[in-house]
Design an enzyme around this catalytic site. Structure first.
Site, short mmCIF file in Angstrom:
data_model
loop_
_atom_site.label_atom_id
_atom_site.label_comp_id
_atom_site.label_asym_id
_atom_site.label_seq_id
_atom_site.Cartn_x
_atom_site.Cartn_y
_atom_site.Cartn_z
CG ASP A 1 49.72 36.26 29.50
OD1 ASP A 1 48.90 36.60 30.55
OD2 ASP A 1 49.53 35.03 29.27
CB ILE A 2 49.04 40.56 33.41
CG1 ILE A 2 49.87 41.30 34.83
CG2 ILE A 2 47.83 39.60 34.08
CD1 ILE A 2 48.72 42.37 35.18
CG ASN B 1 33.44 37.83 39.59
OD1 ASN B 1 33.41 37.22 40.58
ND2 ASN B 1 34.05 37.27 38.43
N GLY C 1 38.44 36.18 30.81
CA GLY C 1 39.59 37.37 30.53
C GLY C 1 40.74 37.26 31.29
CG ASP D 1 39.07 36.40 37.65
OD1 ASP D 1 40.02 36.17 38.35
OD2 ASP D 1 37.58 36.62 37.87
CB SER E 1 36.51 48.45 34.40
OG SER E 1 36.32 47.94 35.70
CB THR E 2 39.33 48.31 29.55
OG1 THR E 2 40.32 47.09 29.33
CG2 THR E 2 39.65 49.80 30.54
N GLY E 3 37.52 45.42 29.80
CA GLY E 3 37.01 44.14 28.71
C GLY E 3 35.49 43.99 29.00
CE1 TYR F 1 32.17 42.54 35.33
CE2 TYR F 1 33.63 43.86 36.74
CZ TYR F 1 32.93 42.60 36.51
OH TYR F 1 32.41 41.81 37.54
N1 AR6 Z 1 46.99 39.65 30.71
C1 AR6 Z 1 46.78 40.97 30.52
N2 AR6 Z 1 45.78 41.71 30.46
C2 AR6 Z 1 44.82 40.73 29.67
C3 AR6 Z 1 44.83 39.41 29.68
C4 AR6 Z 1 45.93 38.95 30.15
N3 AR6 Z 1 46.20 37.61 30.17
N4 AR6 Z 1 43.64 38.76 29.38
C5 AR6 Z 1 42.68 39.85 29.12
N5 AR6 Z 1 43.37 41.22 29.24
P1 AR6 Z 1 38.56 41.50 31.51
P2 AR6 Z 1 36.91 43.63 33.34
C6 AR6 Z 1 42.97 42.58 29.22
O1 AR6 Z 1 37.28 41.40 30.62
O2 AR6 Z 1 36.53 44.30 32.06
C7 AR6 Z 1 36.29 38.34 34.27
O3 AR6 Z 1 35.11 37.55 33.84
C8 AR6 Z 1 41.80 42.78 28.53
O4 AR6 Z 1 42.11 43.29 27.01
O5 AR6 Z 1 39.56 40.62 31.95
O6 AR6 Z 1 37.44 44.30 34.50
C9 AR6 Z 1 35.85 38.58 35.72
O7 AR6 Z 1 35.97 37.38 36.22
C10 AR6 Z 1 41.11 44.06 29.06
O8 AR6 Z 1 41.69 45.26 28.45
O9 AR6 Z 1 38.22 42.38 32.93
C11 AR6 Z 1 34.79 39.76 35.75
O10 AR6 Z 1 33.71 39.13 35.91
C12 AR6 Z 1 41.48 43.75 30.41
O11 AR6 Z 1 42.41 42.89 30.49
C13 AR6 Z 1 35.05 40.57 34.53
O12 AR6 Z 1 35.76 39.78 33.67
C14 AR6 Z 1 40.13 43.74 31.40
O13 AR6 Z 1 39.39 42.71 30.57
C15 AR6 Z 1 35.77 41.63 34.82
O14 AR6 Z 1 35.76 42.36 33.67
#
Ligand code: AR6
Length: 169
Positions: free
Chosen positions: A9-10, A23, A31, A33, A120-122, A124
């Site tokens: 967890d970052i 975003n 996620g 964020d 972007s790998t969640g 997005y």
């Molecule tokens: N620590 C580290 N990595 C994480 C954590 C954490 N606590 N939680 C999730 N991840 P995403 P995106 C990973 O969806 O695809 C948001 O709603 C997750 O497994 O967080 O860039 C924003 O507001 C994945 O590999 O971000 C935007 O609207 C990575 O973080 C949108 O999501 C990114 O997943 C951005 O989408």
């Protein structure tokens, strides 16, 4: 620059800066964020609102900075990754910009350690292999006399596996 891989967890990482996959509204979301705003507290959102009032939304590929509030990290660099839409060339360039602009901003703040999530790998939906390759390439190609350590923080097993392989190469 040393490159390190951590699974977890970052929000728990004690670096000078952690990067947020935000975003363009900068007002939070799910996620990583959501986790950063939840753990960091209201100071982060207040600063994001100030930035919005000053410069408007944050464009895809660009980055802005706030303090880390209650996080162990001093700063949060908020960058906006591209939503995957099958335009590989355009998406790749924008994702590369996220890493490049975050590193440039970090240098301007004299940051020595910075941690990145897998932008972007969640939600997005950017293909994880391609996103990992772009992330590792951008960091490796970024020559810095200021930044000493870059940490890739993988949250899921699939990304961890991909990064492990990429960093062994
Ligand atoms: N620590 C580290 N990595 C994480 C954590 C954490 N606590 N939680 C999730 N991840 P995403 P995106 C990973 O969806 O695809 C948001 O709603 C997750 O497994 O967080 O860039 C924003 O507001 C994945 O590999 O971000 C935007 O609207 C990575 O973080 C949108 O999501 C990114 O997943 C951005 O989408």
């Amino acid at each position: 620059m040393k490159i390190k891989l951590i699974k977890g967890d970052i929000t728990k990482i004690k670096a000078d800066a952690i990067v947020n996959a935000a975003n363009s509204s900068l007002l939070g979301g799910g996620g990583v964020d959501g986790a950063i705003h939840r753990e960091g507290g209201k100071q982060i959102l207040d600063e994001c609102i100030e930035i919005r009032n000053r410069q408007g939304k944050c464009k895809t590929g660009e980055a802005v900075v706030t303090f880390g509030g209650n996080l162990p990290a001093k700063y949060v660099i908020h960058t906006v990754g591209p939503v995957w839409n099958d335009n590989e060339e355009k998406g790749s360039k924008l994702l590369a910009n996220c890493y490049k602009n975050s590193l440039k901003l970090a240098e301007s703040l004299n940051i020595k350690t910075i941690a990145f999530p897998n932008i972007s790998t969640g939600v997005y939906r950017f293909p994880k292999e391609l996103a990992g390759k772009i992330a590792v390439d951008e960091v490796k190609n970024f020559k810095s006399d200021i930044i000493e350590k870059v940490i890739f923080v993988c949250f899921d097993d699939e990304n961890e596996k991909i990064y492990k392989k990429l960093l062994e190469e």
